[in-house]
Design a protein around this motif. Structure first.
Motif, short mmCIF file in Angstrom:
data_model
loop_
_atom_site.label_atom_id
_atom_site.label_comp_id
_atom_site.label_asym_id
_atom_site.label_seq_id
_atom_site.Cartn_x
_atom_site.Cartn_y
_atom_site.Cartn_z
N GLU A 122 4.54 41.45 48.26
CA GLU A 122 3.62 41.34 47.21
C GLU A 122 3.32 43.03 46.91
O GLU A 122 3.10 43.55 47.80
CB GLU A 122 2.52 40.47 47.34
CG GLU A 122 1.32 40.48 46.47
CD GLU A 122 0.40 41.45 46.64
OE1 GLU A 122 -0.45 42.05 45.77
OE2 GLU A 122 0.19 41.82 47.77
N ASN A 127 0.88 45.04 46.12
CA ASN A 127 -0.23 45.78 46.65
C ASN A 127 0.25 46.08 48.20
O ASN A 127 -0.12 47.14 48.78
CB ASN A 127 -1.61 45.24 46.40
CG ASN A 127 -2.67 46.11 46.53
OD1 ASN A 127 -2.85 47.04 47.38
ND2 ASN A 127 -3.54 45.86 45.34
N ASN A 130 2.48 60.33 47.60
CA ASN A 130 3.57 59.77 47.04
C ASN A 130 4.81 59.92 48.04
O ASN A 130 5.95 59.69 47.82
CB ASN A 130 3.82 59.99 45.60
CG ASN A 130 2.82 59.38 44.77
OD1 ASN A 130 2.46 58.50 45.07
ND2 ASN A 130 2.23 60.20 44.07
N GLY A 166 -3.27 46.82 51.80
CA GLY A 166 -3.46 47.12 50.31
C GLY A 166 -4.74 47.45 50.25
O GLY A 166 -5.80 47.12 51.21
N GLY A 167 -5.16 47.90 48.98
CA GLY A 167 -6.51 47.99 48.53
C GLY A 167 -6.60 48.10 47.21
O GLY A 167 -5.70 48.13 46.48
N PRO A 168 -7.84 48.08 46.46
CA PRO A 168 -8.01 48.16 45.16
C PRO A 168 -7.85 49.43 44.51
O PRO A 168 -7.53 49.41 43.38
CB PRO A 168 -9.61 47.89 45.19
CG PRO A 168 -10.10 48.33 46.28
CD PRO A 168 -9.09 48.10 47.52
N ALA A 216 -4.96 51.12 45.20
CA ALA A 216 -3.55 51.49 45.47
C ALA A 216 -2.79 51.66 44.06
O ALA A 216 -3.28 50.66 43.27
CB ALA A 216 -2.95 50.44 46.57
N SER A 217 -1.95 52.48 43.85
CA SER A 217 -0.85 52.30 42.82
C SER A 217 0.05 52.99 42.87
O SER A 217 0.41 53.65 44.02
CB SER A 217 -1.73 52.92 41.31
OG SER A 217 -1.80 54.23 41.57
N GLU A 218 1.26 52.80 42.07
CA GLU A 218 2.47 53.52 42.15
C GLU A 218 2.38 55.04 42.38
O GLU A 218 2.71 55.39 43.27
CB GLU A 218 3.41 53.20 41.15
CG GLU A 218 4.93 53.72 41.07
CD GLU A 218 5.88 53.09 41.50
OE1 GLU A 218 6.04 51.92 40.95
OE2 GLU A 218 6.51 53.28 42.78
N LYS A 219 1.46 55.69 41.61
CA LYS A 219 1.24 56.82 41.69
C LYS A 219 -0.18 57.06 42.78
O LYS A 219 -1.31 56.93 42.04
CB LYS A 219 1.05 57.42 40.39
CG LYS A 219 2.38 57.50 39.71
CD LYS A 219 2.17 58.07 38.49
CE LYS A 219 3.75 58.11 37.72
NZ LYS A 219 3.74 58.64 36.55
N ALA A 220 -0.01 57.54 43.82
CA ALA A 220 -0.92 57.30 44.74
C ALA A 220 -2.21 58.41 44.50
O ALA A 220 -1.83 59.46 44.35
CB ALA A 220 -0.65 57.54 46.32
N ILE A 221 -3.33 58.01 44.56
CA ILE A 221 -4.60 58.98 44.41
C ILE A 221 -4.58 59.75 45.63
O ILE A 221 -4.23 59.33 46.74
CB ILE A 221 -5.91 58.26 44.06
CG1 ILE A 221 -6.33 57.48 44.76
CG2 ILE A 221 -5.66 57.68 42.33
CD1 ILE A 221 -7.63 56.63 44.27
N THR A 222 -5.37 60.89 45.66
CA THR A 222 -5.30 61.57 46.84
C THR A 222 -6.49 61.02 47.63
O THR A 222 -7.43 60.24 47.27
CB THR A 222 -6.07 62.97 46.41
OG1 THR A 222 -7.31 62.94 45.77
CG2 THR A 222 -5.19 63.97 45.61
N THR A 230 -4.07 40.18 43.40
CA THR A 230 -3.02 41.18 43.64
C THR A 230 -3.61 42.38 43.25
O THR A 230 -3.03 43.55 43.95
CB THR A 230 -1.97 40.95 42.34
OG1 THR A 230 -2.55 40.71 41.28
CG2 THR A 230 -1.06 39.35 42.91
N ASP A 231 -4.66 42.38 42.63
CA ASP A 231 -5.28 43.73 42.56
C ASP A 231 -5.92 44.20 43.66
O ASP A 231 -6.61 45.52 43.57
CB ASP A 231 -6.02 43.94 41.13
CG ASP A 231 -5.48 43.78 39.79
OD1 ASP A 231 -4.13 44.25 39.93
OD2 ASP A 231 -5.94 43.53 38.88
#
Lengths: 600, 309
Positions: free
Chosen positions: A454, A456, A494, B36-38, B40-46, B270-271
């Protein structure tokens, strides 16, 4: 009899309900579109989504904007600024830009737009206090590094009061200083993160969720937001260029279901949809030859290896640098076993272009040529390998692999390649590609199992390097190859490949010689941090555009030499727009522009 | 109402609170145990940006402390916290918006299912083995066997694309008609079959024969004696069904783009939007617990022979 009567009554009730539905279509000056689902936020500083950026671009006016010239070509032009001035280079190499704002600019509540609003907005968007996804868009501005400087723990900020070097000289004059000349600066000015917001408006943390508190300065205002359903934008009479805006009302329906979007498009309720079901694409392309659009999008779909994953056979005796050199050769060879044309045509079906470089198609060099066409060896083909020479690639890959693995001539298969696992996020399209890749490898006796996670969880696993080979994809934020290259530095969040981490950190095997480009940098047999990281920092501080692009080619060469990045295709953006709509355009980042639309 | 009933209701209420508390506790820790975590995204934050956000939302505190604060906030202030994904919105607002639509959709569907189901079931029982009974049985079997995503898609193709009389978008005028029909068919069929078999059972009872022999009119026998008693099993079915329809209409919401709570529930997971996961779970769990309790109590009201313990 009575019961039958009751039954009929009940049924009649049902059908009368059905009959009174309906009623729709063709309101004058209104366009109904769907560019995505409920946006996480419509705060220009916080937004990091493409659909959010489309809406925010209709609501706000930054110093610059994307526009279409008479020939239909896309350009960046001045918007809130009177003109997009050239920067003045200071003695210390920094560059200062001084912008004058246009007269008569007002917020949607009637107050004047001032230079101080921009200065405030930029500091806010860049700040750790807001911690916006796109805070790094300001890393070119002087002062950003101090803002984000942390102590050794990496979590405590050293300069909590640091500010960007952006100053409102007076109500109409904005002065900003960059660390060095930035080729894509005007493009950044047109990026939503750079749009102005007003301090008293955003002091209410919920300002961007309610039309009553949503004060903006762009072509439209937010008339209503029915959550998960519909955002209605109305023409803003206070917008400085209101006379040029053709469309009165833009209804942005919110849906994340491609099938539902398609139904609404087909029955004429919506005139534009941004998502199309993959399995319908071929049929739609022939049924709606003009409404079905495929445009370029700056992004690459690729497979990436975990650099620390052992793929040499159990009998292997190589260690350290020699082992990694062998693995790099093997990974590159495996990448040649795939038929990218098949993936694009049979699986993707959205006009994707087979990729032979990591930096995507669509990036331009200072001389106007395309970056990807200048990448790699350029020996009669584009990129790092000839993506069209499928049979030749296959043969050379097998020859390379024979150096390291036992090849059974009778079955034409390798017998001692360790089993690997391909990780992808749960999605039919990614699964189909994974199945194809596994099939292509099994043709030469390599077993690759598929594992899906999934979204996340997948992000977490990939980021932590707990995989051997994984699906990946990257879309550019602006038209500059650096956004494909700086993500692979050791400390980057990344860096999914895990370059410079774990065992790879100690491997002294990379060469970097920049003396030919006039730098005093020559590293032989250096680690990733000593070469690639150094190179990226040089690129970021280089002000000469031609040199800078030359350095970026060097960076991509190093990256591709590792074999860890296996580009499959360059992304495209597929959407449908009704033939009755004129004046629509979109930019290579996928933002859609409806303000000049008229219905035929 | 006697003291025994009151005691029973009190006992059930306490049990309900205990159940919801257990659900809260399990959900709280399980949600945070998932990778995972709230942010997280394709473009990771620092890491620094992530730390700043975690500090802002109190996610940097020890887990037990977060749990304690959370419980205290909901009990003392009914505060479910802010959404981590929809920045600037409170969980309670998002749930309120979603529940309004889901409740309208669910309750309408449930009432239609009940009305049609009882009528059809009664008619089928009274005309047992006649043509109308057969038609009703075939129709209800089809409704039960057909999953809602197929039924929904068929209705969409027919009414939204071919005939173009109804919108495909759940929020447009008349947009809830197709989702209501889709959602009500299966429970309607269940109620029909339940009513029919229960009615047949009752019609064979001695007291019905006695009533008929005494010369009571046919409508009075059917409505006054037979149907009233035949509805007891329907009542026990209706409560949980209502909760199920309101909370479990995710598929239908997806097909018709209805802005209901089901989608929020799934997307919150999922988020990894922890406060939203908690909020939706608490609301949905409470709903199911309450509906079960109410139907148990109603059971007693319609059938005095049942003793509550």
């Amino acid at each position: 009899m009575k019961k039958i009567l009751a039954l009929m009554l009940a049924l009649a009730l049902c059908f009368s309900m059905v009959a009174c539905g309906g009623g729709k279509k063709g309101e004058e000056g209104t366009l109904s579109v769907c560019v995505g689902s409920e946006p996480d936020t419509l705060d220009p500083a916080l937004n990091s989504a493409v659909d959010g950026a489309t809406m925010v671009s209709h609501l706000f006016s930054g110093l610059a904007k994307w526009a279409q010239n008479e020939n239909g070509a896309l350009t960046i032009v001045a918007d809130a600024a009177q003109e997009l001035v050239e920067g003045v280079v200071n003695e210390d190499g920094t560059v200062t830009y001084t912008y004058t704002l246009r007269d008569g600019m007002k917020w949607s509540d009637g107050k004047d737009v001032t230079a101080a609003d921009f200065a405030f907005a930029w500091n806010r968007a860049a700040s750790p206090a807001l911690a916006a996804d796109y805070n790094y868009m300001f890393d070119v501005v002087k002062g950003y590094a101090e803002m984000w400087e942390t102590d050794e723990s990496g979590e405590t900020f050293v300069n909590p009061d640091a500010k960007l070097a952006v100053e409102a000289v007076d109500a109409k004059t904005l002065k900003v200083t960059l660390n060095n000349a930035v080729a894509y600066w005007n493009e950044l000015l047109a990026f939503p993160t750079y749009f102005p917001v007003r301090e008293d408006v955003v002091s209410n943390e919920a300002w961007a969720t309610d039309p009553a508190t949503y004060v903006c300065n762009g072509p439209y205002t937010m008339a209503s937001w029915e959550h998960d359903s519909l955002i209605t934008l109305k023409k803003n009479p206070n917008y400085v260029d209101a006379a040029t805006i053709k469309l009165e009302t833009l209804k942005c329906y919110l849906s994340d279901d491609a099938n539902n979007q398609l139904t609404n498009f087909q029955n004429g309720d919506w005139q534009m949809i941004d998502d199309v079901p993959t399995n319908e694409m071929a049929a739609l392309a022939s049924k709606y030859p003009t409404a079905y659009r495929v445009v370029g999008q700056i992004g690459t779909y690729y497979v990436n290896w975990n650099v620390n994953e052992e793929i040499l056979p159990a009998t292997n005796k190589l260690t350290g640098v020699a082992a990694e050199q062998a693995r790099a050769e093997i990974r590159a060879a495996l990448g040649l076993l795939f038929d990218r044309d098949y993936i694009c045509k049979e699986i993707g079906q959205a006009g994707q272009v087979p990729a032979s470089s990591f930096v995507a198609m669509g990036m331009t060099e200072p001389d106007g040529t395309e970056f990807y066409k200048n990448a790699g060896s350029n020996e009669g083909f584009v990129g790092y390998y000839d993506a069209t020479a499928i049979e030749a690639n296959f043969k050379s890959a097998v020859e390379t692999l024979k150096k390291y693995y036992t090849f059974d001539e009778a079955t034409q298969k390798f017998t001692d390649f360790p089993t690997i696992t391909y990780l992808y996020n749960t999605n039919d399209g990614h699964k189909a590609i994974g199945e194809y890749l596994a099939g292509a490898l099994s043709a030469v006796g390599i077993t690759m199992n598929l594992e899906n996670q999934e979204w996340n969880t997948f992000l977490n696993t990939r980021k932590n390097g707990e995989y051997s080979v994984a699906r990946n994809g990257w879309l550019a934020d602006y038209n500059d190859p650096i956004c494909f290259l700086d993500m692979w530095t050791t400390v980057s969040g990344n860096n999914d490949v895990q370059f410079g981490k774990g065992a790879h950190a100690a491997l002294k095997m990379y060469n970097l010689d920049l003396t030919a480009l006039g730098y005093d940098v020559k590293v032989e047999n250096g680690t990733w941090a000593e070469t690639y990281d150094v190179l990226i920092s040089k690129i970021k501080s280089e002000t000469d555009a031609a040199k800078r692009y030359a350095l970026m080619h060097v960076a991509e060469d190093i990256l591709m030499s590792t074999g860890c990045i296996v580009p499959l295709y360059y992304y495209t953006d597929v959407f449908m727009i009704s033939d009755s709509v004129d004046g629509f355009f979109c930019n290579p980042l996928g933002y859609k522009y409806f303000m000049f639309c008229t219905a035929k | 109402m006697n003291t025994k009933t009151l005691l029973y209701i009190l006992k059930r209420t306490l049990l309900a609170i205990l159940t919801v508390w257990i659900v809260i506790t399990i959900t709280f820790f399980v949600a945070r145990a998932v990778p995972g975590g709230p942010f997280a995204s394709e473009k990771a934050i620092t890491p620094a940006a992530k730390a700043a956000l975690e500090a802002k939302y109190g996610l940097d505190k020890p887990l037990m402390e977060q749990y304690g604060t959370y419980l205290k906030d909901i009990v003392t202030e009914f505060d479910f916290g802010p959404s981590l994904k929809n920045r600037g919105r409170d969980v309670i607002d998002v749930i309120g918006d979603g529940m309004k639509t889901s409740a309208r959709l669910g309750i309408t569907a449930a009432v239609i299912a009940l009305a049609l189901g009882v009528v059809l079931g009664a008619v089928a029982a009274l005309r047992r083995n006649k043509l109308i009974d057969r038609i009703v049985m075939v129709f209800t079997t089809a409704c039960i066997s057909m999953p809602s995503f197929i039924m929904g898609t068929l209705l969409l193709i027919l009414f939204a694309i071919t005939l173009r009389v109804l919108p495909a978008n759940g929020n447009a005028a008349g947009g809830l008609i197709l989702p209501v029909i889709t959602l009500s068919l299966s429970p309607m069929a269940n109620i029909t079959r339940l009513t029919r078999s229960s009615m047949l059972d009752v019609l064979g009872q001695d007291y019905i024969r006695t009533a008929k022999a005494k010369g009571v009119s046919a409508p009075k026998v059917i409505f006054g004696h037979a149907l009233k008693n035949a509805l007891i099993p329907v009542i026990t079915y209706f409560g949980p069904m209502l909760a199920y329809i309101v909370t479990g209409s995710l598929v239908v919401e997806q097909i018709f783009a209805v802005p209901g709570i089901g989608r929020t529930f799934v997307s919150s997971i999922t988020d990894r939007d922890y406060p939203m996961i908690m909020g939706t779970t608490i609301v949905l769990a409470s709903l199911i617990v309450i509906m079960n309790m109410v139907s148990d109590i109603l059971y007693k009201v319609v059938d005095p022979r049942i003793t509550l313990e």
